[in-house]
Design a protein around this motif. Structure first.
Motif, PDB file in Angstrom:
ATOM      1  N   THR B 197      -3.848  -6.381 -10.681  1.00 36.07           N
ATOM      2  CA  THR B 197      -3.112  -5.847  -9.273  1.00 36.07           C
ATOM      3  C   THR B 197      -1.669  -6.228  -9.423  1.00 36.07           C
ATOM      4  O   THR B 197      -0.871  -5.950  -8.531  1.00 36.07           O
ATOM      5  N   SER B 211      -4.876  -5.946  -0.259  1.00 37.88           N
ATOM      6  CA  SER B 211      -4.144  -4.832  -0.591  1.00 37.88           C
ATOM      7  C   SER B 211      -4.459  -3.806  -1.662  1.00 37.88           C
ATOM      8  O   SER B 211      -4.126  -2.711  -1.554  1.00 37.88           O
ATOM      9  N   HIS B 212      -5.234  -4.251  -2.552  1.00 42.02           N
ATOM     10  CA  HIS B 212      -5.812  -3.570  -3.418  1.00 42.02           C
ATOM     11  C   HIS B 212      -7.158  -3.355  -3.632  1.00 42.02           C
ATOM     12  O   HIS B 212      -7.726  -2.754  -4.670  1.00 42.02           O
ATOM     13  N   GLY B 227      -7.712  -2.376  -7.251  1.00 42.10           N
ATOM     14  CA  GLY B 227      -6.523  -1.365  -7.888  1.00 42.10           C
ATOM     15  C   GLY B 227      -7.295  -0.103  -8.862  1.00 42.10           C
ATOM     16  O   GLY B 227      -8.101   0.460  -8.056  1.00 42.10           O
TER      17      GLY B 227
END
Lengths: 199, 339
Positions: B197, B211-212, B227
């Motif tokens: 990430t 967020s990933h 990711g």
């Protein structure tokens, strides 16, 4: 209104041996579907706006994620809620299913009792997720921010609902203080905040 | 054995109970549930739980210090990530503010930051973070003698016997994790999250950042991605995984399984007597990213267990598996049954 889950799942609270997450019986859910959505939306909007006014720290914790659109999806109810937690004035909308994927950034789905338990700090969101009682989709970071913001706010929905009534609040708060614990015992649902002092 | 020395460190008999708090509400919950000390972080990348919606502003930290102190509970501040080159000031400001706000100790990992804190704030009590991965007596003595570190949080790679041997050889206190997420790598030196990430617990305070992370239902399976990588897929009804690379399921050579580590959490409640006998000063619960419900249940359970042990009573039965990743628990390296 609620019943225990018969599939043997267990709650995500402290320890084992607890009954499963209760679910709204289909008959009760059908009755709810008959209620006029504008009235439901009006009541929910008042509640959410009041929470926003009384707990402005919520928006600090949400940060940039306050601009996201959340779908709060009680899977045992016929409707879901779209939430825009904007600091200048949070908005809600009642929506029927199916809800288009393009209509939200982050979705939090599970039985109503799981969502209420999490809001009231009585059930752990991660544990609900691990046990598959709760599902999340979309923007995971936004979901975490909302969860953390709500957990810190120590919301008590009966208190918040009573506060919406303004000067009439004391008239409702006292009976609610008697009815809510009774309803919790009957349904097994966390209808009030963990550690809430008796009224 | 150094048990008597360790017990002298706390206000109650037995090892101290060190509890996590990611928000002011969680801190109040931990204090009410029986914490001897609570550890927190500022809301930036200076701490290893830099998650959205989590942690404390300076004002919140000041109020947290007061709240804890008024109730006889200590507040420890984690500044335990590694400063980025060119951004050292963010970390030194965190240490300066910790001293100004009157926290009871800072938990540090970086040598440069330890040096800064030791010289700039000689009265500020220093704890060595698990992120420093000090796993032998020589390393611990170095931190204690060079920077005046008073307590070392031991990495989760040691057996109880190894911990006892360390305690016999060092003068400073030791603290060990007894519950929560496990990390299989040499702590503070893992680059898996960074590889997948670009962000890591060591530099940014986040392992496998949300967020990933993405979850998707594919037919009967829940697919967890980090990711560009699919980390795991589980059938309906199986515990949902958090997609950290080290706990992912991999397929190779006809084998499919958890190659590095099973998605289980540490629960060493049954080892409290052995850890106390090994001279451990403090028992630590992981989970600053968890809710008030988790804090109340886990802190309460360990409070009862420590008090029972201190009073010579049998440990009460406690089962916190449902709060654990993978819905299962292990005593980890404390009992190296594979040896």
């Amino acid at each position: 209104m609620f019943r225990s889950d018969r599939e043997g799942r267990r709650a995500a609270g402290a320890g084992d041996g607890k009954p499963g997450i209760p679910t709204v019986p289909p008959r009760a859910a059908e009755l709810l579907a008959l209620l006029p959505r504008p009235a439901l939306r009006w009541a929910l909007q008042r509640l959410v706006a009041g929470v926003g006014r009384r707990h402005p720290d919520l928006f600090e914790r949400l940060g940039e994620h306050a601009s996201a659109t959340f779908l709060i999806d009680p899977t045992d109810l016929p409707v879901a809620v779209r939430l825009w937690p904007r600091p200048e004035g949070p908005q809600v909308e009642i929506v029927g299913r199916p809800v288009l994927r393009s209509a939200w950034h982050a979705r939090i789905a599970g039985p109503l009792a799981a969502l209420l338990g999490m809001i009231h700090g009585r059930l752990d969101g991660d544990a609900l997720f691990f046990s598959r009682d709760l599902a999340i989709e979309g923007d995971t970071e936004a979901v975490l921010a909302l969860r953390n913001a709500l957990d810190d706010a120590e919301l008590d929905l009966p208190d918040e609902a009573a506060a919406c009534l303004g000067p009439l609040s004391p008239l409702v708060a006292r009976p609610a203080g008697l009815v809510v614990p009774l309803a919790e015992r009957m349904t097994g649902v966390a209808l009030s905040r963990a550690g809430r002092p008796p009224l | 054995m150094t048990g008597a020395r360790a017990r002298g460190a706390g206000q109650r008999p037995g090892p101290e109970l060190i509890c996590p708090a990611g928000t002011p509400a969680a801190l109040r919950t931990a204090v009410a549930a029986g914490a001897d000390a609570v550890y927190c972080g500022f809301n930036d990348e200076t701490n290893a739980r830099n998650f959205p919606g989590l942690n404390f502003s300076r004002d919140e930290m000041a109020r947290a210090v007061r709240h804890a102190r008024e109730r006889g509970v200590r507040l420890l501040l984690a500044v335990n990530t590694f400063p980025r080159a060119g951004a050292f000031e963010l970390w030194t400001r965190a240490v300066d503010d910790a001293a100004r706000l009157g926290v009871d100790a800072v938990i540090l990992a970086d040598l440069g930051l330890l040096n800064y804190a030791a010289h700039r704030h000689p009265d500020l009590r220093l704890h060595l973070s698990v992120q420093a991965a000090a796993a032998n007596a020589d390393a611990i003595r170095f931190y204690a003698e060079t920077f005046g570190v008073k307590r070392v949080v031991l990495p989760r790679v040691l057996s109880v016997e190894e911990i006892a041997a360390i305690n016999d050889a060092v003068a400073c206190e030791t603290e060990v994790f007894v519950f929560g997420g496990l990390c299989v790598m040499a702590e503070g030196r893992c680059s898996l999250s960074s590889y997948a990430t670009g962000r890591s617990p060591n530099m940014n305070g986040v392992c496998s950042p949300a967020s990933h992370v993405a979850y998707r239902e594919e037919g009967e399976e829940l697919v967890a991605r980090l990711g560009d990588f699919t980390i795991d897929r589980v059938p309906r009804g199986a515990p949902a995984p958090y997609p950290t690379l080290c706990k992912g399921a991999f397929a190779a050579g006809g084998y499919r399984g958890h190659v590095f580590e099973d998605p289980a959490s540490l629960d060493a409640a049954t080892l409290i007597p052995q850890l106390a006998d090994a001279g451990v000063a403090a028992l630590k619960i992981e989970g600053r990213q968890r809710s008030r419900a988790y804090i109340e249940a886990v802190v309460g359970s360990f409070r009862r267990a420590i008090d029972a042990h201190a009073a010579g009573r049998p440990l009460p039965a406690g089962d916190l598996r449902r709060l654990s990743e993978g819905q299962s628990a292990t005593t980890g390296a404390y009992r190296k049954t594979w040896r």
